[in-house]
Design an enzyme around this catalytic site. Structure first.
Site, mmCIF file in Angstrom:
data_model
loop_
_atom_site.group_PDB
_atom_site.id
_atom_site.type_symbol
_atom_site.label_atom_id
_atom_site.label_comp_id
_atom_site.label_asym_id
_atom_site.label_seq_id
_atom_site.Cartn_x
_atom_site.Cartn_y
_atom_site.Cartn_z
ATOM 1 N N ASP A 133 0.856 -1.181 0.000
ATOM 2 C CA ASP A 133 0.000 0.000 0.000
ATOM 3 C C ASP A 133 0.897 1.237 0.000
ATOM 4 O OD1 ASP A 133 -2.258 1.622 0.124
ATOM 5 O OD2 ASP A 133 -2.605 1.313 2.270
ATOM 6 N N HIS A 134 0.319 2.360 -0.368
ATOM 7 C CA HIS A 134 1.049 3.631 -0.378
ATOM 8 C C HIS A 134 0.855 4.341 0.952
ATOM 9 C CE1 HIS A 134 0.577 3.639 -5.027
ATOM 10 N NE2 HIS A 134 1.775 3.195 -4.697
ATOM 11 N N TRP A 187 -4.870 4.307 0.643
ATOM 12 C CA TRP A 187 -5.967 3.376 0.338
ATOM 13 C C TRP A 187 -5.786 2.708 -1.024
ATOM 14 C CZ3 TRP A 187 -7.647 8.533 1.804
ATOM 15 C CH2 TRP A 187 -7.776 8.676 3.187
ATOM 16 N N HIS A 188 -4.572 2.180 -1.244
ATOM 17 C CA HIS A 188 -4.255 1.508 -2.502
ATOM 18 C C HIS A 188 -3.731 0.090 -2.254
ATOM 19 C CE1 HIS A 188 -3.431 5.773 -4.328
ATOM 20 N NE2 HIS A 188 -4.719 5.470 -4.334
ATOM 21 N N PRO A 189 -4.435 -0.759 -1.515
ATOM 22 C CA PRO A 189 -3.907 -2.105 -1.263
ATOM 23 C C PRO A 189 -3.882 -2.951 -2.534
ATOM 24 C CG PRO A 189 -6.164 -1.939 -0.468
ATOM 25 C CD PRO A 189 -5.750 -0.553 -0.876
#
Length: 536
Positions: A293-294, A470-472
């Site tokens: 994630d970021h 919120w980039h899993p």
């Protein structure tokens, strides 16, 4: 026959809506799309500024939370995920970013033939309807609208100019060479309305006779027999049903749901499945692993009144903005998230940009009940985002009960290099904010705070106050190594008739927002499926 289909697509998110629409283009193929969430019937799902209203909306958002994260002092991190047709593309920030070409060449270099930049670019072009740009790197006429920000605020213009002063070149756009520099972002917004995967791909074709779309339906497990996926088991309104797939089951639940559903179906680490009492259909120890994630370091600044939108979105003025949007589909409510970003390298020896510096001309807070409140002081907010983290986590199935959520262990900042690069990013962001002309608009740095100067202080801030983007991705990674879950054709190793086609297949996270790459994965998956059936 009502329970038998050629293709069953599980999850109607960024990927699932695309895949169901493409596969149902073949009138001889019966397609079922299953979504756990409800129909998208809320005004704020359509208005771009509604992303704040959806941030903690229990009807359209799964509202997940991680397990305590050791690298964050035991903090739990809130993870919103879309729960409706369109999935997270129905509640996200609508940024259209593809990532760097080297991201995809890296995938191919891991043994994933057909996933290099030159291979995937045609699928980006296939889906795109760019409002401004048409070139070898952009296209018009696709299903998904891509547009420029409706407004360019003076504060964002000042940030771009300050970045140039600080040595970051201004470039025409972020999705074209040199893929490094500062520019305005584009968004999946059409005529002032959010363009989700549902509105772009599925809604226009939903009345096809060979396409069935079910909402409010929970998939309990994938059914397998003799090494082949045969269908799914679903629950709706207390009724359990078996739906048969003549050709394939395709999981599009995303990086959190797809590995969980595989595990519930007996596909995962054999020892863990046996411990849970789940019969093992295929031993794939990589299921749920490789979670990425970021992570970002947020900024908040008090600025001169003319440098912020806050006053326009509070009190009686917010009603004027609402009326303006209803009448014209324009104004501040038609804007996506951070309008301007710079993609830069934390050190000159990095092979490609590994940091994103983003800014937007407003600040807000989420109240405990989920309501968004614009700050009373004039402010702008931003973030330094680590777009290529080295830390890896996992999604862990903790119960054989399909209604129980899995555990999320992101292991943020587990790799010490992630901290070093974020600290470098904070210093670079400060250099930009201290340059003309943006410096003349800033009155105070509220966060991280001017008093935090040492590496130790900044590390403490990143751990205590940093946030997810919120980039899993990555939990059903594509490859041929022992931890790979799917092959380069997205077929689950060891189980025929079963694929995964969503962000979970990314072996390494791309250097940008994940919606557009997920749409690309679905476009390519549709072609892979059709080629195997001779219908491409």
């Amino acid at each position: 026959m009502d329970d038998e289909f050629d293709y069953i697509v599980v999850g109607a998110g960024s990927a699932g809506c695309v895949l169901a629409a493409r596969l149902s283009e073949d009138p001889a193929a019966r397609v079922l799309l299953v979504e756990a969430g409800p129909e998208p019937r809320d005004f704020w799902l359509r208005a771009p500024a509604g992303m704040g209203m959806m941030f903690m909306n229990a009807r359209y958002n799964w509202r997940f939370e991680t397990e305590p994260v050791p690298g964050l002092g035991g903090r739990r991190v809130y993870w919103p995920r879309g729960k409706t047709l369109g999935g997270s593309s129905a509640i996200n920030g609508m940024v259209y970013m593809r990532g760097h070409p080297m991201d995809y060449d890296h995938w191919a270099g891991l043994g994933n033939e057909g996933w290099g930049w030159d291979d995937v670019l045609p699928y980006f072009l296939k889906s795109e309807d760019n409002a401004r740009i048409e070139s070898g790197l952009h296209a018009k006429g696709g299903a998904m609208r891509v547009s420029d920000p409706v407004l360019r605020h003076p504060a964002t213009e000042a940030f771009v100019a300050a970045a140039e002063t600080a040595g970051i070149p201004r470039i025409a756009e972020l999705n074209a060479p040199p893929f490094e520099g500062v520019s305005y972002q584009q968004f999946t917004i059409r005529g002032g309305r959010r363009e989700s995967s549902y509105t772009a791909f599925l809604k226009p074709v939903r009345n096809r006779a060979n396409l069935a779309v079910e909402t409010g339906t929970r998939v309990l497990r994938v059914l397998t027999a003799r090494g082949r996926a045969t269908g799914i088991e679903t629950a709706k309104g207390g009724r359990i049903r078996t739906r048969r797939a003549r050709r394939e089951v395709i999981l599009c639940g995303g990086a959190l749901a797809s590995p969980h559903l595989l595990a519930l179906s007996g596909i995962g680490d054999g020892a863990e499945l046996q411990r849970l009492g789940i019969p093992v259909a295929a031993h794939l120890p990589g299921v749920g692993r490789n979670l990425q994630d970021h992570w970002n370091a947020p900024f908040a600044l008090r600025v001169t009144p003319d440098s912020s939108l806050n006053h326009r979105l509070r009190g009686w003025r917010k009603y004027l903005e609402g009326a303006r949007y209803l009448a014209t589909r324009s104004g501040f409510l038609a804007m996506g998230s951070s309008a301007v970003s710079a993609y830069v390298r934390s050190t000159p020896d990095r092979p490609q940009p590994d940091l994103q510096l983003a800014i937007r001309p407003m600040t807000s807070q989420f109240l405990p009940g989920g309501k968004v409140e614009i700050d009373p002081l004039p402010g702008i907010s931003g973030a330094c985002v680590l777009v290529h983290p080295e830390s890896r986590g996992e999604v862990r199935t903790a119960s054989p009960d399909p209604m129980a959520d899995p555990e999320f262990h992101p292991n943020y900042l587990d790799d010490p290099g992630d901290i070093r690069r974020l600290i470098a990013g904070i210093r670079l962001m400060r250099r930009v904010l201290g340059a003309a002309p943006i410096a003349g608009r800033i009155e105070a740095e509220l966060a991280p705070g001017a008093g935090l100067e040492t590496d130790e202080a900044l590390e403490g801030y990143i751990r205590s106050s940093g946030g997810t983007s919120w980039h899993p991705v990555g939990t059903c990674k594509m490859g041929r190594d022992p931890m790979a879950v799917v092959d380069p054709k997205l077929r689950v190793h060891g189980i025929a008739g079963l694929r995964v086609a969503d962000a979970s297949v990314m072996p390494r996270i791309i250097g940008g927002n994940t919606h557009a790459p997920t749409v690309m994965i679905a476009e390519k998956a549709a072609d892979l499926v059709r080629r195997e059936t001779g219908r491409a």
